[in-house]
Write a protein that holds these residues in place. Structure first.
Motif, short mmCIF file in Angstrom:
data_model
loop_
_atom_site.label_atom_id
_atom_site.label_comp_id
_atom_site.label_asym_id
_atom_site.label_seq_id
_atom_site.Cartn_x
_atom_site.Cartn_y
_atom_site.Cartn_z
N SER A 1 2.09 -4.57 -19.18
CA SER A 1 2.66 -3.22 -19.22
C SER A 1 1.78 -2.25 -18.45
O SER A 1 2.27 -1.43 -17.65
CB SER A 1 2.79 -2.71 -20.66
OG SER A 1 3.22 -3.71 -21.48
N ALA A 2 0.46 -2.33 -18.69
CA ALA A 2 -0.46 -1.41 -18.02
C ALA A 2 -0.39 -1.59 -16.50
O ALA A 2 -0.31 -0.60 -15.76
CB ALA A 2 -1.88 -1.66 -18.51
N TRP A 3 -0.38 -2.84 -16.06
CA TRP A 3 -0.36 -3.08 -14.61
C TRP A 3 0.97 -2.70 -13.98
O TRP A 3 1.01 -2.24 -12.84
CB TRP A 3 -0.71 -4.53 -14.29
CG TRP A 3 -2.17 -4.80 -14.46
CD1 TRP A 3 -2.75 -5.71 -15.28
CD2 TRP A 3 -3.26 -4.11 -13.81
NE1 TRP A 3 -4.11 -5.65 -15.19
CE2 TRP A 3 -4.45 -4.67 -14.29
CE3 TRP A 3 -3.32 -3.08 -12.88
CZ2 TRP A 3 -5.70 -4.24 -13.88
CZ3 TRP A 3 -4.57 -2.64 -12.46
CH2 TRP A 3 -5.74 -3.21 -12.95
N LEU A 4 2.06 -2.88 -14.73
CA LEU A 4 3.36 -2.47 -14.20
C LEU A 4 3.40 -0.95 -14.01
O LEU A 4 3.93 -0.46 -13.01
CB LEU A 4 4.50 -2.92 -15.13
CG LEU A 4 4.83 -4.41 -15.04
CD1 LEU A 4 5.94 -4.78 -16.02
CD2 LEU A 4 5.24 -4.80 -13.61
N ILE A 5 2.78 -0.23 -14.96
CA ILE A 5 2.72 1.23 -14.82
C ILE A 5 1.91 1.59 -13.57
O ILE A 5 2.32 2.43 -12.77
CB ILE A 5 2.11 1.88 -16.09
CG1 ILE A 5 3.06 1.68 -17.27
CG2 ILE A 5 1.82 3.36 -15.88
CD1 ILE A 5 2.48 2.04 -18.62
N VAL A 6 0.76 0.89 -13.41
CA VAL A 6 -0.08 1.16 -12.23
C VAL A 6 0.73 0.90 -10.95
O VAL A 6 0.71 1.70 -10.01
CB VAL A 6 -1.35 0.29 -12.26
CG1 VAL A 6 -2.10 0.35 -10.93
CG2 VAL A 6 -2.28 0.72 -13.39
N LEU A 7 1.48 -0.22 -10.93
CA LEU A 7 2.25 -0.55 -9.74
C LEU A 7 3.34 0.49 -9.46
O LEU A 7 3.69 0.75 -8.31
CB LEU A 7 2.90 -1.95 -9.89
CG LEU A 7 1.96 -3.13 -9.68
CD1 LEU A 7 2.68 -4.44 -9.93
CD2 LEU A 7 1.36 -3.14 -8.27
N CYS A 8 3.88 1.07 -10.53
CA CYS A 8 4.94 2.08 -10.36
C CYS A 8 4.39 3.39 -9.79
O CYS A 8 5.08 4.08 -9.05
CB CYS A 8 5.62 2.36 -11.69
SG CYS A 8 6.66 1.02 -12.22
N VAL A 9 3.17 3.73 -10.18
CA VAL A 9 2.67 5.06 -9.82
C VAL A 9 1.61 5.06 -8.70
O VAL A 9 1.28 6.12 -8.17
CB VAL A 9 2.08 5.80 -11.05
CG1 VAL A 9 3.13 5.98 -12.13
CG2 VAL A 9 0.87 5.07 -11.60
N TYR A 10 1.10 3.87 -8.36
CA TYR A 10 -0.06 3.86 -7.45
C TYR A 10 0.31 4.45 -6.07
O TYR A 10 -0.51 5.09 -5.41
CB TYR A 10 -0.61 2.43 -7.28
CG TYR A 10 -0.01 1.66 -6.13
CD1 TYR A 10 1.18 0.98 -6.27
CD2 TYR A 10 -0.63 1.66 -4.87
CE1 TYR A 10 1.74 0.30 -5.22
CE2 TYR A 10 -0.07 0.99 -3.82
CZ TYR A 10 1.12 0.30 -3.99
OH TYR A 10 1.68 -0.34 -2.94
N TYR A 11 1.55 4.22 -5.65
CA TYR A 11 1.94 4.60 -4.30
C TYR A 11 1.74 6.11 -4.04
O TYR A 11 1.23 6.52 -3.01
CB TYR A 11 3.41 4.22 -4.07
CG TYR A 11 3.78 4.11 -2.62
CD1 TYR A 11 3.26 3.08 -1.84
CD2 TYR A 11 4.63 5.03 -2.02
CE1 TYR A 11 3.59 2.98 -0.50
CE2 TYR A 11 4.96 4.94 -0.69
CZ TYR A 11 4.44 3.91 0.07
OH TYR A 11 4.76 3.82 1.40
N SER A 12 2.12 6.90 -5.05
CA SER A 12 1.91 8.35 -4.89
C SER A 12 0.57 8.81 -5.45
O SER A 12 -0.09 9.67 -4.88
CB SER A 12 3.06 9.11 -5.55
OG SER A 12 3.22 8.64 -6.86
N MET A 13 0.17 8.19 -6.59
CA MET A 13 -1.07 8.65 -7.24
C MET A 13 -2.34 8.25 -6.50
O MET A 13 -3.29 9.01 -6.45
CB MET A 13 -1.13 8.09 -8.66
CG MET A 13 -0.81 9.12 -9.72
SD MET A 13 -0.83 8.33 -11.32
CE MET A 13 -2.19 9.16 -12.06
#
Lengths: 186, 164
Positions: free
Chosen positions: A47-59
């Motif tokens: 779950s944590a890594w999926l969140i990172v993958l979802c937001v990393y592009y902009s964050m």
């Protein structure tokens, strides 16, 4: 104490009795005490890594980096998740072969492969992360020092990881030789 | 083998699993976890059981194998354990002596190495040297040498615990 006395004391040991319904509940993975813990940890990590993958592009400025660097970042995370998942699958099978020594020997080989797999997965992950976050960054003194510090922490973490695996392997190797040796020496 | 037949077998032979759990784990929680792990591993391995040995031999092999290989939590060992039921009457002196002997024997066995514990448990449950050799994966002669050494070790441990 003679062996016959020991036998009679041994057979008279009090034991609890479990009903069939209780035993039936132990056959599923869902109720397995160790697997339950690993599964919970795995789910949290995924779950944590999926969140990172979802937001990393902009964050984390993924958009400002080339496609190849983004791919490295994604692959590093996915391979770490995949490796953890194979660990879960491996933890389900503890018994191999027709006797205890053969079983320990097979299990030992599996643990040794896993030790190296675990170290490689961690190295790929860390190098990929460093590559992503330090790509195109102007390496001023402070940033170079940070990189060195992260590198040292990373090597220390690897050392701890390999020590943990080696200890477990060492114990099993000692047990195997103790069983094989007629005098029971380790 | 279907689930019902399997549960019947485990139910009949659960004493073996309880003994192995007592031998290899110190706290009630760890024993309960190991019990569950053994039943799970037995269920996964039951299709490999082709009736070449006694059912109890198969259960002993899987139970010992699991106890040795399973991951264990490094919980603190100084745990207070509570008995499930408190007897209404205090036990007679003879019972006390017997209970004390059982505890001392179990304590002595638990002081042995993991491999020796497996062998002596099988000896005390009246398995032949040949059966023990098949379970462990060593020759009958090797079992004989080990058993005599383990017996001496236990006698020594029991003598020491009695003197203390």
């Amino acid at each position: 104490m003679r062996i016959e006395e020991m036998k009679s004391l041994w057979t008279g040991q009090p034991i609890g009795v479990k009903q069939k319904e209780e035993l039936a509940g132990m056959l599923t993975e869902r109720s397995h005490p160790i697997l339950k813990g690993i599964r919970k940890q795995l789910l949290l990590e995924i779950s944590a890594w999926l969140i990172v993958l979802c937001v990393y592009y902009s964050m984390f400025d993924g958009e400002k980096r080339p496609l190849a660097i983004n791919m490295i970042f994604i692959i590093c995370i996915l391979q770490a998740i995949a490796f953890n998942f194979t660990g879960y699958l491996a933890a389900k099978n503890l018994v191999h072969g027709d006797n205890i020594i053969t079983s320990i020997a097979v299990y030992l080989e599996k643990l040794k492969r896993f030790k190296w797999g675990s170290l490689c997965s961690r190295i790929i992950f860390m190098v990929g992360m460093l590559f992503f976050f330090f790509y195109g960054v102007d390496m001023a003194v402070f940033r170079t020092l940070s990189l060195v510090f992260i590198g040292i922490a990373f090597v220390f973490q690897l050392w701890l990881l390999q020590r943990q695996w080696s200890q477990r392997i060492k114990n099993l190797v000692a047990l195997k030789s103790e069983l094989m040796n007629a005098n029971g020496e380790r | 083998m279907n689930e019902d037949q399997f549960l019947q077998i485990v139910s009949v032979h659960q004493g073996i699993i309880h003994k192995v759990c007592r031998l290899y784990r110190d706290t009630p929680t760890d024993r309960e976890d190991l019990f569950q792990e053994i039943v799970f591993q037995l269920w996964r391995s039951i299709d490999d059981f082709r009736g070449q040995s006694k059912t109890s031999t198969f259960i002993y092999r899987i139970a010992l194998n699991t106890a040795i290989a399973a991951f264990r939590n490094n919980r603190k060992k100084n745990v207070i354990s509570y008995v499930d039921q408190v007897p209404e009457m205090p036990p007679a002196n003879e019972d006390c002596a017997l209970a004390d002997c059982k505890d001392r024997l179990m304590a002595a066995i638990k002081m042995l190495d993991e491999g020796d514990r497996a062998i002596i448990a099988l000896v005390l449950d009246e398995y032949s040297y040949r059966e023990i050799g098949d379970i462990i994966g060593i020759t009958e002669n090797n079992v004989g040498v080990k058993v005599s050494r383990i017996k001496n070790k236990i006698r020594l441990l029991l003598t020491n615990s009695h003197e203390n």
